[in-house]
Motif scaffolding. Sequence first.
Motif, PDB file in Angstrom:
ATOM      1  N   GLY A 159      33.301  42.575  38.638  1.00 23.12           N
ATOM      2  CA  GLY A 159      32.963  41.163  38.532  1.00 23.12           C
ATOM      3  C   GLY A 159      33.041  40.488  39.880  1.00 23.12           C
ATOM      4  N   SER A 160      32.996  39.178  39.855  1.00 26.16           N
ATOM      5  CA  SER A 160      33.079  38.369  41.065  1.00 26.16           C
ATOM      6  C   SER A 160      34.286  37.444  40.961  1.00 26.16           C
ATOM      7  N   ALA A 161      34.944  37.240  42.083  1.00 21.89           N
ATOM      8  CA  ALA A 161      36.088  36.324  42.112  1.00 21.89           C
ATOM      9  C   ALA A 161      35.655  34.885  41.895  1.00 21.89           C
ATOM     10  N   LEU A 162      34.345  34.625  41.988  1.00 17.58           N
ATOM     11  CA  LEU A 162      33.825  33.270  41.846  1.00 17.58           C
ATOM     12  C   LEU A 162      33.400  32.929  40.425  1.00 17.58           C
ATOM     13  N   LEU A 163      33.338  33.929  39.547  1.00 20.39           N
ATOM     14  CA  LEU A 163      32.853  33.707  38.184  1.00 20.39           C
ATOM     15  C   LEU A 163      33.901  34.098  37.157  1.00 20.39           C
ATOM     16  N   GLY A 164      33.983  33.319  36.096  1.00 18.84           N
ATOM     17  CA  GLY A 164      34.883  33.640  35.002  1.00 18.84           C
ATOM     18  C   GLY A 164      34.352  34.798  34.168  1.00 18.84           C
ATOM     19  N   GLN A 165      35.215  35.378  33.391  1.00 20.47           N
ATOM     20  CA  GLN A 165      34.848  36.452  32.463  1.00 20.47           C
ATOM     21  C   GLN A 165      35.560  36.212  31.147  1.00 20.47           C
ATOM     22  N   ALA A 166      35.023  36.794  30.099  1.00 21.79           N
ATOM     23  CA  ALA A 166      35.630  36.650  28.780  1.00 21.79           C
ATOM     24  C   ALA A 166      36.728  37.707  28.613  1.00 21.79           C
ATOM     25  N   PHE A 167      37.969  37.256  28.580  1.00 21.11           N
ATOM     26  CA  PHE A 167      39.110  38.124  28.303  1.00 21.11           C
ATOM     27  C   PHE A 167      39.648  37.710  26.943  1.00 21.11           C
ATOM     28  N   THR A 168      39.756  38.653  26.013  1.00 20.75           N
ATOM     29  CA  THR A 168      40.123  38.281  24.657  1.00 20.75           C
ATOM     30  C   THR A 168      41.457  38.826  24.191  1.00 20.75           C
ATOM     31  N   GLY A 169      41.965  39.840  24.826  1.00 20.42           N
ATOM     32  CA  GLY A 169      43.209  40.441  24.363  1.00 20.42           C
ATOM     33  C   GLY A 169      44.419  39.569  24.640  1.00 20.42           C
ATOM     34  N   GLN A 205      40.760  37.133  39.028  1.00 22.34           N
ATOM     35  CA  GLN A 205      41.555  37.963  39.929  1.00 22.34           C
ATOM     36  C   GLN A 205      42.915  38.305  39.326  1.00 22.34           C
ATOM     37  N   LEU A 206      43.516  37.357  38.626  1.00 19.94           N
ATOM     38  CA  LEU A 206      44.809  37.598  37.979  1.00 19.94           C
ATOM     39  C   LEU A 206      44.691  38.722  36.950  1.00 19.94           C
ATOM     40  N   ASN A 207      43.666  38.674  36.121  1.00 15.15           N
ATOM     41  CA  ASN A 207      43.496  39.715  35.109  1.00 15.15           C
ATOM     42  C   ASN A 207      43.113  41.064  35.722  1.00 15.15           C
ATOM     43  N   MET A 208      42.398  41.031  36.847  1.00 16.47           N
ATOM     44  CA  MET A 208      42.111  42.293  37.547  1.00 16.47           C
ATOM     45  C   MET A 208      43.424  42.894  38.062  1.00 16.47           C
ATOM     46  N   ALA A 209      44.309  42.044  38.581  1.00 21.40           N
ATOM     47  CA  ALA A 209      45.610  42.531  39.049  1.00 21.40           C
ATOM     48  C   ALA A 209      46.430  43.067  37.880  1.00 21.40           C
ATOM     49  N   LEU A 210      46.345  42.411  36.717  1.00 20.30           N
ATOM     50  CA  LEU A 210      47.049  42.904  35.525  1.00 20.30           C
ATOM     51  C   LEU A 210      46.534  44.287  35.121  1.00 20.30           C
ATOM     52  N   SER A 211      45.249  44.527  35.318  1.00 20.56           N
ATOM     53  CA  SER A 211      44.664  45.818  34.941  1.00 20.56           C
ATOM     54  C   SER A 211      45.206  46.970  35.767  1.00 20.56           C
ATOM     55  N   THR A 212      45.749  46.665  36.939  1.00 14.19           N
ATOM     56  CA  THR A 212      46.289  47.735  37.778  1.00 14.19           C
ATOM     57  C   THR A 212      47.729  48.084  37.425  1.00 14.19           C
ATOM     58  N   LEU A 213      48.381  47.237  36.624  1.00 14.18           N
ATOM     59  CA  LEU A 213      49.782  47.497  36.246  1.00 14.18           C
ATOM     60  C   LEU A 213      49.846  48.551  35.154  1.00 14.18           C
ATOM     61  N   PRO A 214      50.865  49.414  35.190  1.00 14.02           N
ATOM     62  CA  PRO A 214      51.008  50.403  34.122  1.00 14.02           C
ATOM     63  C   PRO A 214      51.391  49.718  32.809  1.00 14.02           C
ATOM     64  N   ARG A 215      50.889  50.244  31.709  1.00  7.93           N
ATOM     65  CA  ARG A 215      51.206  49.712  30.376  1.00  7.93           C
ATOM     66  C   ARG A 215      52.584  50.188  29.958  1.00  7.93           C
ATOM     67  N   ARG A 216      53.284  49.327  29.210  1.00  3.07           N
ATOM     68  CA  ARG A 216      54.602  49.716  28.687  1.00  3.07           C
ATOM     69  C   ARG A 216      54.551  49.877  27.207  1.00  3.07           C
TER      70      ARG A 216
END
Length: 191
Positions: free
Chosen positions: A51-61, A180-191
């Motif tokens: 995606g682009s840091a300038l555009l929103g995306q639909a995050f639903t979870g 960008q925040l959600n992209m950073a969350l995607s790099t974190l390991p799941r617990r």
Amino acid sequence: MSQLRPALVLLAFLTLLTGGAYPLLTTLIGQWWFPWQAGGSLLTLNGETRGSALLGQAFTGRDYFHSRPSATAGTPYNALASGGSNLSVASPALTAQIAARARTLQAQDPHAAGPIPVDLLTASASGLDNGVSPAAIAWQLPDVARARGLTEQQLQTLVDRNTVHPWPEFLGPTYVNVTQLNMALSTLPRR
């Protein structure tokens, strides 16, 4: 006939100058001084453009932060159909949309404290906004932390890294870049 030739020469000159040379010059300067922005501010994860840091995306979870609702036609955050809903403040349809969004957010997180921030209930004028207020993030933070198995302090550190403070301040309010925040969350390991 004597006046036609200078007019055509001037037309050709100005067409080349304003239609060719000036756009080429501004493009080259933009790509030289602002290469990331001129290239679309693309976000990549594991070598894949997401995606682009300038555009929103639909995050639903529940394990992601939510952006402002999108009013674009067809699908949410459709960059080809950018625009608002054009509903007036007195519109019953807008009131119904806001009420439905509030019910959905409260159902997703019944433990959320305080009133729902307005930017989680109303769409932006473009329908493509990538950011929300720090209050909107704070309202969602406990639920995302629970869903991810993180402490709120760990998540707040990530939020702080993705908070934009425009300078000078009159350029706009502080906001959190949700994409960008959600992209950073995607790099974190799941617990």
